[in-house]
Enzyme design. Structure first.
Site, PDB file in Angstrom:
ATOM      1  N   ARG A  53       0.818  -1.220   0.000  1.00 56.50           N
ATOM      2  CA  ARG A  53       0.000   0.000   0.000  1.00 56.50           C
ATOM      3  C   ARG A  53       0.853   1.272   0.000  1.00 56.50           C
ATOM      4  NH1 ARG A  53      -3.080  -3.437   3.390  1.00 56.50           N
ATOM      5  NH2 ARG A  53      -2.156  -2.557   5.277  1.00 56.50           N
ATOM      6  N   HIS A  81      -5.587   1.223  10.706  1.00 58.13           N
ATOM      7  CA  HIS A  81      -4.194   1.512  11.050  1.00 58.13           C
ATOM      8  C   HIS A  81      -3.585   2.471  10.031  1.00 58.13           C
ATOM      9  CE1 HIS A  81      -2.203  -1.949   8.557  1.00 58.13           C
ATOM     10  NE2 HIS A  81      -1.920  -0.810   7.991  1.00 58.13           N
TER      11      HIS A  81
END
Length: 353
Positions: free
Chosen positions: A178, A320
């Site tokens: 990511r 997160h």
């Protein structure tokens, strides 16, 4: 299906992802999205440390003073308040503040009201400790992940919106995939934590210098809106397993590359608890964080517990954010904190000259 990396940050890959192009994740997740004008953010962990409940009111007053300065020109775009007790038994109050503009943060920090208070000799006489752990990742140096699409906490709160459901999650290595920077950079650490000024064992003021590719994770839970069986699942099954893993990193993380681990609970300005929490974990590298997540029993228990009950969760909000930093975009300062606080524990003394 969307990619976690926004279009304007995509580039030809020199490093491959861990998944095939036709991978289908097991459930939907989203990331925060910002416009192309966002280039770098500031994450400021501003803490007050105290020993003994008789000093808690004094510490809360210190926390309120820090928050009051946020109303000055160029104050942060978002902040939240937390409390935790560390392995040495000290209480710690932390306000985490986010800025979209590093220049605004620097102006705020250098304003006389803020600067004079921090540098005053009175801070050495207050009978409590203070710390500032400031990191400033570029937009290609952090990633987010949310199980919901509205009212993002953390760095998502200073971004404009959410992606569509993304592909890069639900497998080992998805965190790295990511990161926009992961397309071309392995984000390997260089250097060591170094004490630049002061001596942690003598108290007073201590300044620690960070190193390239130091990693930071904020991993959060919000159960305020849960009820019935979902609330029971979180409080009786998920949270105890999570706490066990976080306590392991707090007490034994040094052996596996975790510089500091804090499992914190939200509070209001009066110190009253709010039903939200998150973990603050500083690691030597993204590699070492991944290694713990993929192979250590303490995290595997968290992972297995979550996947066993995920289909029964509808109101629990999990998320997160993970960042890495250049050495020059980190500042760790401590005033009258015990020597195991934050980056001081693992920092080496810089050689003379």
């Amino acid at each position: 299906m969307d990619s976690a990396i926004p279009p304007h940050l995509r580039c030809p890959r020199t490093l491959s992802r861990r998944i095939a192009d036709d991978y289908q994740p097991p459930f939907p997740m989203w990331v925060a999205r910002a416009g192309e004008d966002l280039r770098q953010v500031v994450m400021a962990y501003l803490g007050v440390q105290f020993q003994g409940e008789e000093k808690r009111d004094r510490a809360l007053a210190g926390l309120r003073r820090i928050v009051a300065d946020f109303s000055l020109e160029d104050g942060p775009d978002h902040h939240d308040l937390t409390e935790h007790r560390d392995a040495q038994g000290y209480g710690n109050l932390i306000v985490l503040a986010y800025w979209r503009d590093p220049s605004a943060y620097r102006r705020w920090l250098s304003s006389p009201i803020v600067s004079d208070w921090w540098t005053s000799q009175d801070r050495l006489k207050d009978g409590i400790g203070y710390f500032r752990e400031i990191v400033a990742p570029r937009v290609d140096q952090f990633e987010t992940l949310y199980a919901f699409t509205n009212d993002f906490p953390g760095v998502g709160s200073i971004m404009e919106g959410a992606s569509d459901a993304i592909q890069e999650h639900g497998y080992w290595g998805s965190m790295r995939d990511r990161f926009p920077l992961s397309q071309t950079d392995r984000m390997q650490p260089k250097g060591r934590l170094r004490i630049v000024t002061g001596n942690p064992h003598e108290g007073g003021r201590v300044l620690v210098e960070g190193h390239d590719a130091l990693a930071l994770i904020r991993s959060g839970q919000d159960w305020a809106d849960t009820d019935g069986n979902e609330r029971r699942l979180y409080l009786e099954e998920i949270e105890p397993t999570l706490r066990s893993g976080m306590d392991f990193l707090r007490d034994h993380g040094q052996d596996i590359g975790c510089y500091s681990n804090r499992y914190v609970s939200y509070i209001d300005l009066d110190g009253n608890p709010i039903e939200k929490s998150y973990n603050i974990g500083h690691w030597r590298s993204l590699d070492l964080l991944e290694r713990w997540a993929e192979s250590h029993p303490t995290h595997l228990r968290i992972f297995v517990t979550f996947f066993r009950v995920v289909a029964k969760l509808s109101k629990l909000r999990l998320y997160h954010e993970v960042s890495v930093f250049d050495a020059g975009h980190q500042t760790y300062e401590y005033v009258n904190c015990h020597p195991q606080t934050g980056m001081m524990r693992d920092a080496v003394t810089a050689p003379a000259g």
